[in-house]
Design a protein around this motif. Structure first.
Motif, short mmCIF file in Angstrom:
data_model
loop_
_atom_site.label_atom_id
_atom_site.label_comp_id
_atom_site.label_asym_id
_atom_site.label_seq_id
_atom_site.Cartn_x
_atom_site.Cartn_y
_atom_site.Cartn_z
N GLY A 102 25.28 5.23 18.78
CA GLY A 102 25.83 6.57 18.95
C GLY A 102 24.88 7.55 19.58
N GLY A 103 23.76 7.06 20.11
CA GLY A 103 22.79 7.95 20.73
C GLY A 103 23.22 8.42 22.11
N HIS A 104 22.74 9.59 22.47
CA HIS A 104 22.94 10.15 23.81
C HIS A 104 21.61 10.71 24.29
CE1 HIS A 104 27.34 9.80 23.61
NE2 HIS A 104 27.22 10.19 22.35
N PRO A 105 20.64 9.82 24.51
CA PRO A 105 19.29 10.30 24.85
C PRO A 105 19.19 10.91 26.24
CG PRO A 105 19.40 7.92 25.04
CD PRO A 105 20.69 8.35 24.43
N ALA B 162 14.67 10.91 20.53
CA ALA B 162 14.52 11.03 19.08
C ALA B 162 15.83 11.50 18.46
CB ALA B 162 13.39 12.00 18.74
N ASP B 163 16.94 11.39 19.24
CA ASP B 163 18.23 11.82 18.68
C ASP B 163 18.67 10.85 17.59
OD1 ASP B 163 19.22 9.60 20.01
OD2 ASP B 163 20.66 10.70 21.23
N GLU B 164 19.80 11.12 16.97
CA GLU B 164 20.20 10.36 15.79
C GLU B 164 20.34 8.87 16.09
OE1 GLU B 164 23.79 10.27 12.43
OE2 GLU B 164 23.70 11.87 13.93
N SER C 77 18.95 7.11 18.58
CA SER C 77 17.64 6.54 18.90
C SER C 77 16.83 6.31 17.64
CB SER C 77 16.88 7.47 19.86
OG SER C 77 17.60 7.69 21.05
N ALA C 78 16.87 7.29 16.74
CA ALA C 78 16.11 7.18 15.49
C ALA C 78 16.65 6.06 14.61
CB ALA C 78 16.15 8.51 14.75
N LYS C 79 17.96 5.91 14.61
CA LYS C 79 18.59 4.86 13.80
C LYS C 79 18.15 3.48 14.28
CE LYS C 79 22.94 5.51 12.90
NZ LYS C 79 24.43 5.54 13.03
N PHE C 80 18.18 3.29 15.60
CA PHE C 80 17.72 2.00 16.15
C PHE C 80 16.25 1.78 15.88
CE2 PHE C 80 15.44 0.22 19.86
CZ PHE C 80 15.70 -1.12 19.60
N ALA C 81 15.42 2.81 16.14
CA ALA C 81 13.97 2.66 16.00
C ALA C 81 13.58 2.30 14.57
CB ALA C 81 13.27 3.94 16.43
N PRO D 181 3.85 2.70 16.74
CA PRO D 181 5.18 2.61 16.15
C PRO D 181 6.24 2.84 17.21
CG PRO D 181 3.74 4.01 14.82
CD PRO D 181 3.02 3.74 16.09
N LEU D 182 7.38 2.19 17.06
CA LEU D 182 8.43 2.28 18.06
C LEU D 182 8.88 3.72 18.28
CD1 LEU D 182 10.33 0.91 20.03
CD2 LEU D 182 11.85 0.36 18.11
N LYS D 183 8.94 4.48 17.21
CA LYS D 183 9.34 5.88 17.33
C LYS D 183 8.40 6.63 18.27
CE LYS D 183 9.89 10.10 14.54
NZ LYS D 183 9.79 10.67 13.18
N ASP D 184 7.09 6.41 18.10
CA ASP D 184 6.10 7.08 18.95
C ASP D 184 6.13 6.51 20.37
OD1 ASP D 184 5.39 8.53 16.74
OD2 ASP D 184 3.61 7.34 16.29
N ALA D 185 6.38 5.21 20.48
CA ALA D 185 6.45 4.59 21.80
C ALA D 185 7.62 5.15 22.60
CB ALA D 185 6.58 3.07 21.66
N LEU D 186 8.75 5.38 21.94
CA LEU D 186 9.89 6.00 22.61
C LEU D 186 9.53 7.43 23.03
CD1 LEU D 186 12.93 4.79 20.44
CD2 LEU D 186 12.22 3.97 22.70
N GLY D 187 8.73 8.10 22.21
CA GLY D 187 8.25 9.43 22.58
C GLY D 187 7.39 9.41 23.83
N ALA D 188 6.55 8.37 23.95
CA ALA D 188 5.72 8.23 25.14
C ALA D 188 6.58 7.94 26.37
CB ALA D 188 4.70 7.11 24.93
N TRP D 189 7.63 7.14 26.18
CA TRP D 189 8.56 6.86 27.28
C TRP D 189 9.25 8.15 27.71
CZ3 TRP D 189 13.95 4.16 27.05
CH2 TRP D 189 14.30 3.69 28.33
#
Length: 447
Positions: free
Chosen positions: A220-223, A236-238, A240-244, A422-430
Motif C-alpha cells: 500500500g505504499g506510494h513512495p 518511509a511511508d506506511e 515502505s515501513a511495513k515492508f522494511a 538496517p533496511l530502513k536506513d538503506a531506503l533512506g540513503a536511496w
C-alpha cells in the motif's frame, strides 16, 4: 524461451546515457508527422494498405513470429526487427539515438518502470490521438495504468507481471511447511525451512530494486508521487515501513539466500530446491522451465502472501509495452502494428510463445485458465496468476527517472544486505540519492 528479467547496471552508465531528462524535452517534437488531431481507424487502415518500412527495437522473442504473420497480412509493410540489447542497454541505445536525432526506431519496447523517463522527455508519441484511450477496457488495470498519464497514452501493454508465490512443493513437504497465506506465515515458513536444512532458504534477495518497489506497492505504499516535473519521494511511508520491518527480520535471521538473481548459482539452487520459493511476476514459469529444468514437477504456484488474511492485494513486477517514438514519420503505420501486436491477432501468437497476457479477455478465457502445466505438476497455474492480476493495488507511480534510481539501488538500499545498514536506513540513503539526482536534472523534488 529467452529468459526475461531486469538487469542491474552501474550508476555511471545510467547517469551518462539517461540523464538530463528534462533538457531533452522536445528532442523529437519537430520530427515526423506528429498528429495534432485525431487520426481515424480509416487513416490507420489506409497506411497499412499503402505500406512502407518500420523499424522496431525490441528484445521480446515472441515478436519475431508476430512480425512474420503481420507482414503476411499486410504484404506492403516491411518490419525490420532490431535487438539492441535488453533492459538498460536498450534504453542507453535509445536515448543516444534520440539525442543524436538519427537512427531512432519507429516502435520501441518499453518496460513499464522505464516508460515515464521517456514520456516526460517527450520522446514517445501520445497515442490518444489514434483513439488508444478506447482500449482501456481491453487491458488489466496494472498495465493500463503504467502506460497512461491522465488522458495521454504512451504505449499499448504487451504483457504483465502480477505477482504470485512460486514454491517448490517437494522442499516444503520435506520441511513440513504449509504454503503461507500471509507475510507472518511466510516468515514462520522461512524459519522452518532454514532449520530443516541450513543450506536451504525460502527465497533469495541480494538487493533488487524491482522486488523492493513491488513489495512496497503491494503493502500500500506510494513512495513516488509525480505531477509533471514535481516529484515527491517518501521511502518511509506506511507501506515502505511495513515492508522494511518484515524484510529486516528475514535479513537479521539469515532467512534469505544472498545469491545474485539470474546467475548460474541462482538457477542451480532453484533446480535443487535450496531456494524453495520466489515471489515474483507471472512471466516466471518459462524461466523456471528453461533454467531450473531438474525441478520439473516439483514447483507449484500460490497466491502472493497477504498483509491482511483473506485479502487479494497484489502488485506488478515486470512487464512491458510497445510505444511509438515522437520522431517517427510513420506514426499511423506504426500504430497499425501496435494494435495488431498488442490488441489484435498478435496477442494469441505471443501467448502461444509463453507470454502472460495483459488483455482481460485472455485473462478470463476458459481455455487459458484450464491449461495444465507439466512443469508445475499438472497444476492450472493460470487460474492463480489471473486472479492475481485482478488484485493489483491501484495508484502506483514510478519516478520519471526510475531507470537511474534502480541503477543506484545496490549502492544505497542494497547495503542492507551486507549487514552494515538496517533496511530502513538503506531506503533512506536511496531516497537521498533519488532526491539529489532529480533536483540536479531539473525536477522539483521534495521529501
Amino acid at each position: 524461451m529467452t529468459i526475461r528479467h531486469h538487469r542491474a547496471v552501474g550508476a555511471l552508465a545510467a547517469a551518462s546515457a539517461l540523464a538530463l531528462t528534462l533538457t531533452a524535452c522536445g528532442s523529437g517534437s519537430d520530427g515526423g508527422d506528429a498528429p495534432a488531431e485525431e487520426v481515424s481507424a480509416e487513416d490507420v487502415a489506409a497506411a497499412l494498405e499503402e505500406g512502407g518500412d518500420l523499424l522496431v527495437w525490441a528484445w521480446e522473442p515472441t515478436l519475431d513470429k508476430v512480425v512474420e504473420e503481420f507482414e503476411a497480412e499486410y504484404p506492403n509493410v516491411n518490419v525490420e526487427m532490431a535487438n539492441v540489447g535488453t533492459g538498460n542497454d536498450h534504453y542507453v541505445a535509445l536515448q543516444n539515438a534520440i539525442s543524436a536525432g538519427s537512427g531512432v526506431p519507429d516502435v520501441t519496447q518499453m518496460e513499464y518502470y522505464a516508460l515515464p523517463q521517456f514520456s516526460i522527455g517527450e520522446s514517445l508519441a501520445d497515442l490518444s490521438a489514434f483513439g488508444a484511450g478506447d482500449l482501456e477496457s481491453t487491458y488489466s488495470p496494472g498495465p493500463w495504468g503504467a502506460v497512461t498519464d491522465g488522458d495521454a497514452v504512451y504505449g499499448l501493454p504487451m504483457d504483465s507481471g502480477p505477482m504470485a508465490l512460486f514454491y517448490n512443493q517437494k522442499t516444503f513437504e520435506k520441511a513440513g511447511v504449509e504454503v503461507p497465506a500471509t507475510w507472518d506465515e511466510f516468515v514462520d515458513a522461512a524459519k522452518k525451512i532454514h532449520a530443516y536444512d541450513p543450506n536451504t532458504y525460502i527465497t533469495s534477495d541480494n538487493g533488487d530494486a524491482g522486488f523492493t518497489t513491488s513489495m512496497i506497492w503491494q503493502a500500500g505504499g506510494h513512495p513516488f508521487e509525480v505531477d509533471g516535473t514535481d516529484v515527491t519521494v517518501n521511502l518511509a511511508d506506511e507501506g515502505s515501513a511495513k515492508f522494511a520491518e518484515m524484510w529486516q527480520q528475514m535479513i537479521d535471521d539469515d532467512l534469505v539466500a544472498k545469491v545474485p538473481g539470474w546467475s548460474d548459482e541462482w538457477f542451480q539452487s532453484l533446480g535443487n530446491g535450496e531456494i524453495a520459493a520466489l515471489v515474483t511476476g507471472a512471466w516466471m514459469p518459462a524461466n523456471l522451465e528453461s533454467g531450473a529444468a531438474p525441478a520439473s514437477g516439483d514447483w507449484r504456484v500460490a497466491p502472493m502472501p497477504q498483509w491482511t488474511e483473506g485479502a487479494n492485494e497484489t502488485a506488478e513486477n515486470g512487464g512491458s509495452a510497445l510505444s511509438i517514438t515522437e520522431s517517427s514519420e510513420k506514426k499511423a503505420l506504426a500504430y497499425g502494428f501496435l494494435e495488431y501486436a498488442n490488441a489484435g491477432d498478435g496477442v494469441a501468437t505471443r501467448l502461444a510463445g509463453g507470454n502472460f497476457p495483459a488483455t482481460l479477455a485472455d485473462l478470463t478465457d476458459e481455455k487459458f485458465l484450464a491449461e495444465e502445466s507439466e512443469y508445475f505438476g499438472g497444476q492450472k497455474i493460470n487460474e492463480v496468476l489471473s486472479a492475481s492480476a485482478t488484485g493489483v493495488v491501484e495508484g502506483w507511480q514510478y519516478l520519471p527517472y526510475q531507470v537511474y534510481a534502480n541503477s543506484v539501488f545496490p549502492d544505497t538500499g542494497g547495503q542492507a544486505y551486507t549487514g552494515s545498514t538496517p533496511l530502513k536506513d538503506a531506503l533512506g540513503a536511496w531516497q537521498e540519492s533519488i532526491v539529489t539526482y532529480g533536483n540536479e536534472q531539473g525536477f522539483t523534488v521534495s521529501e
